[in-house]
Design a protein around this motif. Sequence first.
Motif, PDB file in Angstrom:
ATOM      1  N   LEU A   1     -17.879  -2.147  -7.847  1.00 60.27           N
ATOM      2  CA  LEU A   1     -16.803  -1.872  -6.903  1.00 60.27           C
ATOM      3  C   LEU A   1     -15.552  -1.518  -7.687  1.00 60.27           C
ATOM      4  CD1 LEU A   1     -15.907  -1.914  -3.904  1.00 60.27           C
ATOM      5  CD2 LEU A   1     -15.193  -4.264  -4.277  1.00 60.27           C
ATOM      6  N   MET A   2     -15.027  -0.316  -7.423  1.00 63.28           N
ATOM      7  CA  MET A   2     -13.840   0.152  -8.134  1.00 63.28           C
ATOM      8  C   MET A   2     -12.778   0.607  -7.147  1.00 63.28           C
ATOM      9  SD  MET A   2     -15.535   2.301 -11.255  1.00 63.28           S
ATOM     10  CE  MET A   2     -14.111   3.320 -11.298  1.00 63.28           C
ATOM     11  N   LEU A   3     -11.546   0.390  -7.502  1.00 63.22           N
ATOM     12  CA  LEU A   3     -10.430   0.871  -6.711  1.00 63.22           C
ATOM     13  C   LEU A   3     -10.298   2.372  -6.970  1.00 63.22           C
ATOM     14  CD1 LEU A   3      -7.731  -0.621  -5.313  1.00 63.22           C
ATOM     15  CD2 LEU A   3      -6.753   0.613  -7.205  1.00 63.22           C
ATOM     16  N   THR A   4     -10.230   3.162  -5.913  1.00 57.76           N
ATOM     17  CA  THR A   4     -10.058   4.603  -6.113  1.00 57.76           C
ATOM     18  C   THR A   4      -8.616   5.019  -5.940  1.00 57.76           C
ATOM     19  OG1 THR A   4     -10.683   5.011  -3.821  1.00 57.76           O
ATOM     20  CG2 THR A   4     -12.402   5.227  -5.471  1.00 57.76           C
ATOM     21  N   ALA A   5      -7.939   4.486  -4.914  1.00 54.11           N
ATOM     22  CA  ALA A   5      -6.549   4.891  -4.700  1.00 54.11           C
ATOM     23  C   ALA A   5      -5.808   3.900  -3.816  1.00 54.11           C
ATOM     24  CB  ALA A   5      -6.511   6.269  -4.060  1.00 54.11           C
ATOM     25  N   PRO A   6      -4.759   3.260  -4.366  1.00 59.84           N
ATOM     26  CA  PRO A   6      -3.889   2.487  -3.486  1.00 59.84           C
ATOM     27  C   PRO A   6      -2.951   3.461  -2.773  1.00 59.84           C
ATOM     28  CG  PRO A   6      -3.215   2.205  -5.770  1.00 59.84           C
ATOM     29  CD  PRO A   6      -4.409   3.111  -5.765  1.00 59.84           C
ATOM     30  N   VAL A   7      -2.888   3.375  -1.477  1.00 61.13           N
ATOM     31  CA  VAL A   7      -2.068   4.290  -0.684  1.00 61.13           C
ATOM     32  C   VAL A   7      -1.020   3.462   0.042  1.00 61.13           C
ATOM     33  CG1 VAL A   7      -2.085   5.992   1.162  1.00 61.13           C
ATOM     34  CG2 VAL A   7      -4.060   5.795  -0.352  1.00 61.13           C
ATOM     35  N   ARG A   8       0.227   3.787  -0.165  1.00 58.10           N
ATOM     36  CA  ARG A   8       1.310   3.062   0.502  1.00 58.10           C
ATOM     37  C   ARG A   8       1.755   3.886   1.699  1.00 58.10           C
ATOM     38  NH1 ARG A   8       4.271  -1.025  -1.259  1.00 58.10           N
ATOM     39  NH2 ARG A   8       3.592  -0.745  -3.381  1.00 58.10           N
ATOM     40  N   THR A   9       1.357   3.424   2.882  1.00 59.82           N
ATOM     41  CA  THR A   9       1.793   4.086   4.102  1.00 59.82           C
ATOM     42  C   THR A   9       2.418   3.049   5.015  1.00 59.82           C
ATOM     43  OG1 THR A   9      -0.357   3.768   5.149  1.00 59.82           O
ATOM     44  CG2 THR A   9      -0.018   5.851   4.017  1.00 59.82           C
ATOM     45  N   ALA A  10       3.336   3.493   5.812  1.00 54.81           N
ATOM     46  CA  ALA A  10       3.988   2.574   6.746  1.00 54.81           C
ATOM     47  C   ALA A  10       3.013   2.201   7.834  1.00 54.81           C
ATOM     48  CB  ALA A  10       5.225   3.244   7.338  1.00 54.81           C
ATOM     49  N   PRO A  11       3.004   1.004   8.289  1.00 52.64           N
ATOM     50  CA  PRO A  11       3.790  -0.139   7.870  1.00 52.64           C
ATOM     51  C   PRO A  11       3.079  -1.016   6.841  1.00 52.64           C
ATOM     52  CG  PRO A  11       2.705  -0.665   9.918  1.00 52.64           C
ATOM     53  CD  PRO A  11       2.285   0.734   9.539  1.00 52.64           C
ATOM     54  N   ARG A  12       1.847  -0.694   6.474  1.00 57.90           N
ATOM     55  CA  ARG A  12       1.074  -1.588   5.594  1.00 57.90           C
ATOM     56  C   ARG A  12       0.477  -0.842   4.415  1.00 57.90           C
ATOM     57  NH1 ARG A  12      -1.897  -4.946  10.365  1.00 57.90           N
ATOM     58  NH2 ARG A  12      -0.016  -5.999  11.024  1.00 57.90           N
ATOM     59  N   LEU A  13       0.212  -1.606   3.366  1.00 60.06           N
ATOM     60  CA  LEU A  13      -0.456  -1.080   2.194  1.00 60.06           C
ATOM     61  C   LEU A  13      -1.924  -0.839   2.518  1.00 60.06           C
ATOM     62  CD1 LEU A  13      -0.490  -0.595  -0.916  1.00 60.06           C
ATOM     63  CD2 LEU A  13      -1.059  -2.998  -1.140  1.00 60.06           C
ATOM     64  N   GLN A  14      -2.433   0.319   2.156  1.00 54.90           N
ATOM     65  CA  GLN A  14      -3.849   0.627   2.360  1.00 54.90           C
ATOM     66  C   GLN A  14      -4.473   0.915   1.003  1.00 54.90           C
ATOM     67  OE1 GLN A  14      -3.909   3.856   5.137  1.00 54.90           O
ATOM     68  NE2 GLN A  14      -3.642   2.506   6.871  1.00 54.90           N
ATOM     69  N   ILE A  15      -5.651   0.357   0.782  1.00 53.45           N
ATOM     70  CA  ILE A  15      -6.327   0.496  -0.503  1.00 53.45           C
ATOM     71  C   ILE A  15      -7.727   1.028  -0.268  1.00 53.45           C
ATOM     72  CG2 ILE A  15      -7.111  -0.707  -2.569  1.00 53.45           C
ATOM     73  CD1 ILE A  15      -4.967  -2.833  -1.953  1.00 53.45           C
ATOM     74  N   GLU A  16      -8.056   2.111  -0.951  1.00 53.14           N
ATOM     75  CA  GLU A  16      -9.401   2.679  -0.844  1.00 53.14           C
ATOM     76  C   GLU A  16     -10.198   2.289  -2.084  1.00 53.14           C
ATOM     77  OE1 GLU A  16     -10.781   6.827   0.751  1.00 53.14           O
ATOM     78  OE2 GLU A  16     -10.265   7.005  -1.363  1.00 53.14           O
ATOM     79  N   CYS A  17     -11.451   1.948  -1.874  1.00 46.56           N
ATOM     80  CA  CYS A  17     -12.307   1.597  -3.001  1.00 46.56           C
ATOM     81  C   CYS A  17     -13.659   2.295  -2.869  1.00 46.56           C
ATOM     82  CB  CYS A  17     -12.471   0.089  -3.119  1.00 46.56           C
ATOM     83  SG  CYS A  17     -13.260  -0.678  -1.731  1.00 46.56           S
ATOM     84  N   GLN A  18     -14.411   2.257  -3.946  1.00 47.05           N
ATOM     85  CA  GLN A  18     -15.733   2.880  -3.974  1.00 47.05           C
ATOM     86  C   GLN A  18     -16.753   1.851  -4.430  1.00 47.05           C
ATOM     87  OE1 GLN A  18     -16.284   6.869  -5.616  1.00 47.05           O
ATOM     88  NE2 GLN A  18     -17.770   5.973  -6.998  1.00 47.05           N
ATOM     89  N   LEU A  19     -17.791   1.689  -3.640  1.00 43.97           N
ATOM     90  CA  LEU A  19     -18.857   0.738  -3.922  1.00 43.97           C
ATOM     91  C   LEU A  19     -20.103   1.503  -4.331  1.00 43.97           C
ATOM     92  CD1 LEU A  19     -20.094  -2.154  -3.744  1.00 43.97           C
ATOM     93  CD2 LEU A  19     -20.569  -1.663  -1.343  1.00 43.97           C
ATOM     94  N   SER A  20     -20.617   1.208  -5.508  1.00 43.68           N
ATOM     95  CA  SER A  20     -21.904   1.755  -5.945  1.00 43.68           C
ATOM     96  C   SER A  20     -22.927   0.651  -5.749  1.00 43.68           C
ATOM     97  CB  SER A  20     -21.851   2.167  -7.415  1.00 43.68           C
ATOM     98  OG  SER A  20     -20.846   3.126  -7.611  1.00 43.68           O
ATOM     99  N   PHE A  21     -23.951   0.945  -4.951  1.00 42.84           N
ATOM    100  CA  PHE A  21     -24.853  -0.104  -4.498  1.00 42.84           C
ATOM    101  C   PHE A  21     -26.249   0.469  -4.344  1.00 42.84           C
ATOM    102  CE2 PHE A  21     -25.789  -3.452  -1.177  1.00 42.84           C
ATOM    103  CZ  PHE A  21     -25.504  -4.532  -1.993  1.00 42.84           C
ATOM    104  N   ASP A  22     -27.256  -0.301  -4.717  1.00 40.66           N
ATOM    105  CA  ASP A  22     -28.640   0.131  -4.599  1.00 40.66           C
ATOM    106  C   ASP A  22     -29.232  -0.448  -3.314  1.00 40.66           C
ATOM    107  OD1 ASP A  22     -31.105   1.184  -5.132  1.00 40.66           O
ATOM    108  OD2 ASP A  22     -31.653  -0.300  -6.642  1.00 40.66           O
ATOM    109  N   GLN A  23     -29.626   0.444  -2.393  1.00 37.19           N
ATOM    110  CA  GLN A  23     -30.201   0.005  -1.121  1.00 37.19           C
ATOM    111  C   GLN A  23     -31.333   0.934  -0.706  1.00 37.19           C
ATOM    112  OE1 GLN A  23     -26.801  -0.233   1.605  1.00 37.19           O
ATOM    113  NE2 GLN A  23     -27.201  -2.412   1.621  1.00 37.19           N
ATOM    114  N   ALA A  24     -32.149   0.441   0.217  1.00 38.16           N
ATOM    115  CA  ALA A  24     -33.199   1.264   0.806  1.00 38.16           C
ATOM    116  C   ALA A  24     -32.556   2.415   1.576  1.00 38.16           C
ATOM    117  CB  ALA A  24     -34.065   0.424   1.739  1.00 38.16           C
ATOM    118  N   TRP A  25     -33.312   3.486   1.800  1.00 41.16           N
ATOM    119  CA  TRP A  25     -32.726   4.708   2.361  1.00 41.16           C
ATOM    120  C   TRP A  25     -32.134   4.499   3.755  1.00 41.16           C
ATOM    121  CZ3 TRP A  25     -34.147   7.158   6.827  1.00 41.16           C
ATOM    122  CH2 TRP A  25     -35.357   6.779   7.394  1.00 41.16           C
TER     123      TRP A  25
END
Length: 151
Positions: free
Chosen positions: A96-120
């Motif tokens: 799990l890695m942070l891709t981009a912290p985005v500061r928008t009103a009224p709250r902080l938004q954080i986007e992340c990327q999850l690399s995960f092994d799962q069935a199709w």
Amino acid sequence: MIKKYRFMIKGTFYYAAQLAMEQHRLTPNTTLTLKTEPDNAFDPYAVQIWLPSHQANLPGLLIGYVPRQLARVIHPTLAMSEFAQQKTHAAPAYRLMLTAPVRTAPRLQIECQLSFDQAWLKAFKMLLWCFLLRQQNRIQRLHYWIKSFTL
């Protein structure tokens, strides 16, 4: 097959995300960790997102949660992975890695990327939920932008 999923972290307003931003610890490619929370009174499938501490004896910072729709899909696999990790002290089965912290009103938004092994089929459900949640987030940002002009 390992798939990558991008989503916004939920609940950043209520936890230590703002503190981590002020300390300049939330930068792109920062590694985050997941932890299941089975005793959560509101959602038994809740999955916490933590920023690990730089010092071994200090706890990390709780940044927020995986969105409820995604947590239901990854919780069983993650719980088994945590159990195996406790027994063998192996590396986690995800990244799990942070891709981009985005500061928008009224709250902080954080986007992340999850690399995960799962069935199709679970991978497809995850991709679909990530797409829908990103669209919902874009609509909310557009709403805030329009609202800023009408005030």
